[in-house]
Design a protein around this motif. Structure first.
Motif, PDB file in Angstrom:
ATOM      1  N   ASN A 164       0.844  -1.200   0.000  1.00 45.90           N
ATOM      2  CA  ASN A 164       0.000   0.000   0.000  1.00 45.90           C
ATOM      3  C   ASN A 164       0.879   1.250   0.000  1.00 45.90           C
ATOM      4  O   ASN A 164       1.408   1.647   1.031  1.00 45.90           O
ATOM      5  CB  ASN A 164      -0.904  -0.014   1.242  1.00 45.90           C
ATOM      6  CG  ASN A 164      -1.827   1.194   1.287  1.00 45.90           C
ATOM      7  OD1 ASN A 164      -1.890   1.985   0.349  1.00 45.90           O
ATOM      8  ND2 ASN A 164      -2.548   1.341   2.384  1.00 45.90           N
ATOM      9  N   LEU A 165       1.030   1.850  -1.174  1.00 50.65           N
ATOM     10  CA  LEU A 165       1.699   3.141  -1.293  1.00 50.65           C
ATOM     11  C   LEU A 165       0.666   4.224  -1.611  1.00 50.65           C
ATOM     12  O   LEU A 165       0.944   5.195  -2.304  1.00 50.65           O
ATOM     13  CB  LEU A 165       2.778   3.085  -2.370  1.00 50.65           C
ATOM     14  CG  LEU A 165       4.109   2.456  -1.917  1.00 50.65           C
ATOM     15  CD1 LEU A 165       5.004   2.145  -3.105  1.00 50.65           C
ATOM     16  CD2 LEU A 165       4.846   3.358  -0.928  1.00 50.65           C
ATOM     17  N   ASN A 166      -0.539   4.023  -1.066  1.00 52.94           N
ATOM     18  CA  ASN A 166      -1.622   4.971  -1.305  1.00 52.94           C
ATOM     19  C   ASN A 166      -2.397   5.250  -0.020  1.00 52.94           C
ATOM     20  O   ASN A 166      -3.628   5.353  -0.044  1.00 52.94           O
ATOM     21  CB  ASN A 166      -2.571   4.466  -2.393  1.00 52.94           C
ATOM     22  CG  ASN A 166      -3.589   5.521  -2.771  1.00 52.94           C
ATOM     23  OD1 ASN A 166      -3.279   6.706  -2.808  1.00 52.94           O
ATOM     24  ND2 ASN A 166      -4.815   5.098  -3.028  1.00 52.94           N
ATOM     25  N   ASN A 167      -1.700   5.379   1.091  1.00 52.31           N
ATOM     26  CA  ASN A 167      -2.369   5.728   2.338  1.00 52.31           C
ATOM     27  C   ASN A 167      -3.154   7.036   2.196  1.00 52.31           C
ATOM     28  O   ASN A 167      -4.179   7.234   2.845  1.00 52.31           O
ATOM     29  CB  ASN A 167      -1.340   5.871   3.451  1.00 52.31           C
ATOM     30  CG  ASN A 167      -1.963   6.268   4.773  1.00 52.31           C
ATOM     31  OD1 ASN A 167      -2.431   5.448   5.533  1.00 52.31           O
ATOM     32  ND2 ASN A 167      -1.988   7.564   5.055  1.00 52.31           N
ATOM     33  N   GLY A 168      -2.690   7.942   1.332  1.00 50.75           N
ATOM     34  CA  GLY A 168      -3.288   9.267   1.237  1.00 50.75           C
ATOM     35  C   GLY A 168      -4.746   9.278   0.823  1.00 50.75           C
ATOM     36  O   GLY A 168      -5.483  10.186   1.211  1.00 50.75           O
ATOM     37  N   SER A 169      -5.189   8.324   0.037  1.00 55.40           N
ATOM     38  CA  SER A 169      -6.572   8.367  -0.446  1.00 55.40           C
ATOM     39  C   SER A 169      -7.584   8.041   0.643  1.00 55.40           C
ATOM     40  O   SER A 169      -8.560   8.764   0.822  1.00 55.40           O
ATOM     41  CB  SER A 169      -6.758   7.394  -1.616  1.00 55.40           C
ATOM     42  OG  SER A 169      -6.164   7.902  -2.791  1.00 55.40           O
ATOM     43  N   PHE A 170      -7.370   6.952   1.354  1.00 50.55           N
ATOM     44  CA  PHE A 170      -8.391   6.477   2.285  1.00 50.55           C
ATOM     45  C   PHE A 170      -7.883   6.245   3.698  1.00 50.55           C
ATOM     46  O   PHE A 170      -8.656   5.906   4.588  1.00 50.55           O
ATOM     47  CB  PHE A 170      -9.004   5.172   1.752  1.00 50.55           C
ATOM     48  CG  PHE A 170      -9.465   5.269   0.327  1.00 50.55           C
ATOM     49  CD1 PHE A 170     -10.530   6.083  -0.019  1.00 50.55           C
ATOM     50  CD2 PHE A 170      -8.813   4.577  -0.680  1.00 50.55           C
ATOM     51  CE1 PHE A 170     -10.946   6.191  -1.340  1.00 50.55           C
ATOM     52  CE2 PHE A 170      -9.222   4.678  -1.997  1.00 50.55           C
ATOM     53  CZ  PHE A 170     -10.295   5.484  -2.326  1.00 50.55           C
ATOM     54  N   GLY A 171      -6.584   6.417   3.916  1.00 42.00           N
ATOM     55  CA  GLY A 171      -6.025   6.160   5.230  1.00 42.00           C
ATOM     56  C   GLY A 171      -5.887   4.671   5.501  1.00 42.00           C
ATOM     57  O   GLY A 171      -6.301   3.818   4.700  1.00 42.00           O
ATOM     58  N   THR A 172      -5.280   4.341   6.618  1.00 37.37           N
ATOM     59  CA  THR A 172      -5.094   2.956   7.051  1.00 37.37           C
ATOM     60  C   THR A 172      -5.310   2.916   8.561  1.00 37.37           C
ATOM     61  O   THR A 172      -4.587   3.584   9.303  1.00 37.37           O
ATOM     62  CB  THR A 172      -3.678   2.455   6.720  1.00 37.37           C
ATOM     63  OG1 THR A 172      -3.313   2.907   5.411  1.00 37.37           O
ATOM     64  CG2 THR A 172      -3.616   0.936   6.750  1.00 37.37           C
ATOM     65  N   LYS A 178      13.390   8.994  -5.191  1.00 34.94           N
ATOM     66  CA  LYS A 178      14.671   8.910  -5.915  1.00 34.94           C
ATOM     67  C   LYS A 178      14.875   7.507  -6.472  1.00 34.94           C
ATOM     68  O   LYS A 178      15.283   7.334  -7.630  1.00 34.94           O
ATOM     69  CB  LYS A 178      15.814   9.275  -4.980  1.00 34.94           C
ATOM     70  CG  LYS A 178      15.848  10.737  -4.543  1.00 34.94           C
ATOM     71  CD  LYS A 178      16.971  10.975  -3.547  1.00 34.94           C
ATOM     72  CE  LYS A 178      16.989  12.408  -3.041  1.00 34.94           C
ATOM     73  NZ  LYS A 178      18.034  12.616  -1.996  1.00 34.94           N
ATOM     74  N   ARG A 179      14.593   6.501  -5.642  1.00 38.08           N
ATOM     75  CA  ARG A 179      14.787   5.116  -6.080  1.00 38.08           C
ATOM     76  C   ARG A 179      13.838   4.763  -7.217  1.00 38.08           C
ATOM     77  O   ARG A 179      14.232   4.125  -8.205  1.00 38.08           O
ATOM     78  CB  ARG A 179      14.580   4.168  -4.904  1.00 38.08           C
ATOM     79  CG  ARG A 179      14.761   2.699  -5.254  1.00 38.08           C
ATOM     80  CD  ARG A 179      16.194   2.382  -5.592  1.00 38.08           C
ATOM     81  NE  ARG A 179      16.360   1.003  -6.040  1.00 38.08           N
ATOM     82  CZ  ARG A 179      16.799   0.664  -7.252  1.00 38.08           C
ATOM     83  NH1 ARG A 179      17.139   1.601  -8.136  1.00 38.08           N
ATOM     84  NH2 ARG A 179      16.922  -0.597  -7.577  1.00 38.08           N
ATOM     85  N   LEU A 180      12.588   5.171  -7.105  1.00 38.01           N
ATOM     86  CA  LEU A 180      11.615   4.874  -8.148  1.00 38.01           C
ATOM     87  C   LEU A 180      11.991   5.558  -9.456  1.00 38.01           C
ATOM     88  O   LEU A 180      11.871   4.970 -10.542  1.00 38.01           O
ATOM     89  CB  LEU A 180      10.216   5.321  -7.691  1.00 38.01           C
ATOM     90  CG  LEU A 180       9.057   5.043  -8.645  1.00 38.01           C
ATOM     91  CD1 LEU A 180       8.942   3.554  -8.959  1.00 38.01           C
ATOM     92  CD2 LEU A 180       7.742   5.552  -8.052  1.00 38.01           C
ATOM     93  N   GLU A 194       8.659   0.672   3.239  1.00 39.61           N
ATOM     94  CA  GLU A 194      10.118   0.655   3.120  1.00 39.61           C
ATOM     95  C   GLU A 194      10.486   0.935   1.663  1.00 39.61           C
ATOM     96  O   GLU A 194       9.623   0.924   0.776  1.00 39.61           O
ATOM     97  CB  GLU A 194      10.683  -0.708   3.535  1.00 39.61           C
ATOM     98  CG  GLU A 194      10.473  -1.080   4.984  1.00 39.61           C
ATOM     99  CD  GLU A 194      11.097  -2.430   5.328  1.00 39.61           C
ATOM    100  OE1 GLU A 194      11.658  -3.095   4.403  1.00 39.61           O
ATOM    101  OE2 GLU A 194      11.028  -2.831   6.504  1.00 39.61           O
ATOM    102  N   LEU A 195      11.781   1.140   1.413  1.00 39.00           N
ATOM    103  CA  LEU A 195      12.236   1.390   0.051  1.00 39.00           C
ATOM    104  C   LEU A 195      11.914   0.229  -0.882  1.00 39.00           C
ATOM    105  O   LEU A 195      11.669   0.431  -2.077  1.00 39.00           O
ATOM    106  CB  LEU A 195      13.741   1.667   0.035  1.00 39.00           C
ATOM    107  CG  LEU A 195      14.192   3.041   0.524  1.00 39.00           C
ATOM    108  CD1 LEU A 195      15.701   3.182   0.372  1.00 39.00           C
ATOM    109  CD2 LEU A 195      13.490   4.156  -0.242  1.00 39.00           C
ATOM    110  N   SER A 196      11.898  -0.979  -0.359  1.00 39.13           N
ATOM    111  CA  SER A 196      11.598  -2.133  -1.213  1.00 39.13           C
ATOM    112  C   SER A 196      10.192  -2.053  -1.795  1.00 39.13           C
ATOM    113  O   SER A 196       9.918  -2.627  -2.858  1.00 39.13           O
ATOM    114  CB  SER A 196      11.768  -3.436  -0.424  1.00 39.13           C
ATOM    115  OG  SER A 196      10.872  -3.497   0.674  1.00 39.13           O
ATOM    116  N   LEU A 232       6.854  -1.446  -6.737  1.00 30.31           N
ATOM    117  CA  LEU A 232       6.025  -0.584  -7.577  1.00 30.31           C
ATOM    118  C   LEU A 232       6.742  -0.261  -8.882  1.00 30.31           C
ATOM    119  O   LEU A 232       6.129  -0.290  -9.961  1.00 30.31           O
ATOM    120  CB  LEU A 232       5.699   0.715  -6.828  1.00 30.31           C
ATOM    121  CG  LEU A 232       4.950   1.777  -7.636  1.00 30.31           C
ATOM    122  CD1 LEU A 232       3.552   1.297  -8.009  1.00 30.31           C
ATOM    123  CD2 LEU A 232       4.878   3.097  -6.851  1.00 30.31           C
ATOM    124  N   GLY A 233       8.038   0.018  -8.802  1.00 30.20           N
ATOM    125  CA  GLY A 233       8.801   0.350  -9.998  1.00 30.20           C
ATOM    126  C   GLY A 233       8.813  -0.787 -11.006  1.00 30.20           C
ATOM    127  O   GLY A 233       8.629  -0.559 -12.210  1.00 30.20           O
TER     128      GLY A 233
END
Length: 466
Positions: free
Chosen positions: A33-41, A337-339, A415-417, A422-423
């Motif tokens: 989940n890299l989308n906490n911003g939409s609906f929260g967790t 940066k990593r992505l 985490e960065l992983s 996602l990348g």
């Protein structure tokens, strides 16, 4: 009941941030989940509190609705007021940021000479509210302040001041030079898409200097922005969701109206039984009865408001607001940066101190930009569905300033992983987009009927811009 039991022990320190935090949330195994911003967790102790509260309500609905919920609601408002630097009776709860925006905008008295300022990045539902007001008698004017990112805080503030002064110079004035109408500026604290931390406090200061009312849409602020301090910033109105970043249950939001402006909010939306009418008998509650109107909007599930102390206790155990947001912001910056390395593109925020970034970051996607609206919709739908269905990872793809981006929201369990997963997914999906949905578009560019945008993609010169 101790809602921490079985989840965490407040006498012991928490584990390190990252994937070790996942056990405190209810996310399904393997989902990134890299989308906490939409609906929260929602943390599991908070879910337990809400479930147990529901059981208590159903055990004796009359006792709860007539007596028990009120002190719990006051406690939640006190906790929020402390967090944002306001008086308890200046903050009330509503279901979400859209409800709060409606409450303010529909209560203000409008004249034909008035002006409402939105931006090109105002969230759609907020913009729709402003369009509705402008479409309704007496038809105040709607002005759009252009924002295009990448940018800088200084550039935004300078251009905002210029925009306001330009509007004022063209307003009808009364005798003595005072404008006949008022200006109300709706300012994002954190833009949703693209995810950008705005210099909203400086913009509010500009509004005060220029005699403009300010409504700050801080939908993403609580739980992400440290040091809000509304008593010091002095916006005329401020709103924020609690369920996006503060770990409360959906849906819950805060509406802040300082005492000096509560006379503007004549009614809650919808109008409550505690509305005070000029026709009411003398001796009753005095208008605007701001807190009481919002305390009882009718029979609703109050658990999303009442769980806020439990949410804040969990956050305190994690180390508090600064600790949480330091980790999330660092991960957002390093993850971007990593992505970008994986995608062969760039992060949006390349300012020296990353002034545009809190806990969400934006990275350019390797997709041609100048597409028709129909093609943009197809690309967006394909990415959303494929990320979830094929890769079980999610972040928000969007189009801004003639470029495709992806917005990544960082929470304590990321985490960065996660950015690497996602990348890998986006590399494959962007390639598929170009081979399927955009095949004709790419062929036209290859055959010389398009022009290069300087990013290695060939664009159809006749495609309409946004």
């Amino acid at each position: 009941m101790d809602y921490r039991a079985g989840f965490y022990d407040s006498t012991h320190p928490p584990p390190p941030f990252g994937h070790a935090m996942l056990k405190y949330f209810s996310l399904e195994p393997g989902y990134v989940n890299l989308n906490n911003g939409s609906f929260g967790t929602v943390p599991r102790p908070v879910t337990r509190f809400c479930n147990e509260l529901t059981n208590k309500v159903e055990a004796n609905p009359d006792r709860y609705h007539r007596f028990s919920f009120k002190p719990l609601l006051v406690d939640s408002r006190e906790r929020i007021a402390q967090l944002v630097g306001a008086h308890t009776d200046e903050v009330v709860f509503v279901s979400n940021a859209t409800a709060a925006i409606n409450t303010v905008m529909r209560n203000l008295e409008w004249n034909a000479e008035d002006i409402i300022i939105q931006t090109t990045t105002t969230w759609r539902s907020t913009s729709r509210v402003m369009n509705y007001i402008a479409d309704t008698r007496p038809y105040p004017m709607l002005s759009t302040f252009k924002l295009a990112f990448p940018s800088t805080h200084k550039e935004i503030v300078d251009n905002f001041r210029t925009h306001i002064r330009g509007l004022k110079n063209n307003m009808v004035t009364l005798e003595g030079g005072r404008p006949k109408g008022k200006i109300v500026a709706v300012i994002d604290a954190i833009v949703a898409n693209p995810a950008v931390y705005m210099p909203w406090k400086e913009m509010v200061a500009v509004c005060r200097e220029e005699g403009v009312m300010s409504l700050v849409d801080g939908a993403h602020a609580l739980g992400q922005e440290v040091g809000v301090n509304l008593s010091e910033a002095k916006p005329d109105f401020w709103i924020s969701n609690c369920h996006k970043w503060l770990y409360s249950r959906r849906g819950s939001a805060v509406l802040y109206v300082p005492f000096r402006n509560q006379h503007h909010i004549r009614t809650s939306i919808p109008t409550s039984t505690h509305y005070v009418s000029p026709r009411d008998p003398v001796g009753g509650p005095k208008a605007p009865n701001f807190v009481m109107q919002h305390e009882w909007p009718g029979a609703i599930d109050f658990s999303s408001y009442l769980c806020i102390p439990t949410s804040l206790e969990f956050r305190a155990w994690l180390g508090g607001e600064e600790n949480i947001n330091r980790y999330c912001r660092t991960t957002a910056i390093n993850g971007a940066k990593r992505l970008a390395e994986i995608l062969g593109t760039r992060p949006m925020d390349e300012t020296p101190n990353h002034e545009l970034t809190l806990n969400m970051s934006n990275v350019e996607l390797p997709i041609p930009a100048n597409l028709t609206p129909e093609l943009r919709t197809q690309v967006n739908d394909f990415l959303e569905l494929s990320l979830l269905r094929e890769y079980n990872v999610f972040a928000v793809a969007f189009w801004h300033n003639n470029t495709w981006w992806v917005r990544c929201s960082c929470q304590v369990f990321n985490e960065l992983s996660d950015f690497e997963k996602l990348g890998d997914a986006l590399i494959a999906l962007c390639r598929e987009v170009k081979m399927t949905i955009l095949k004709d578009h790419m062929d036209a560019s290859t055959n010389g009927r398009g022009t290069s945008n300087g990013k290695g993609f060939h664009l159809n010169s006749t495609s309409p811009s946004r």
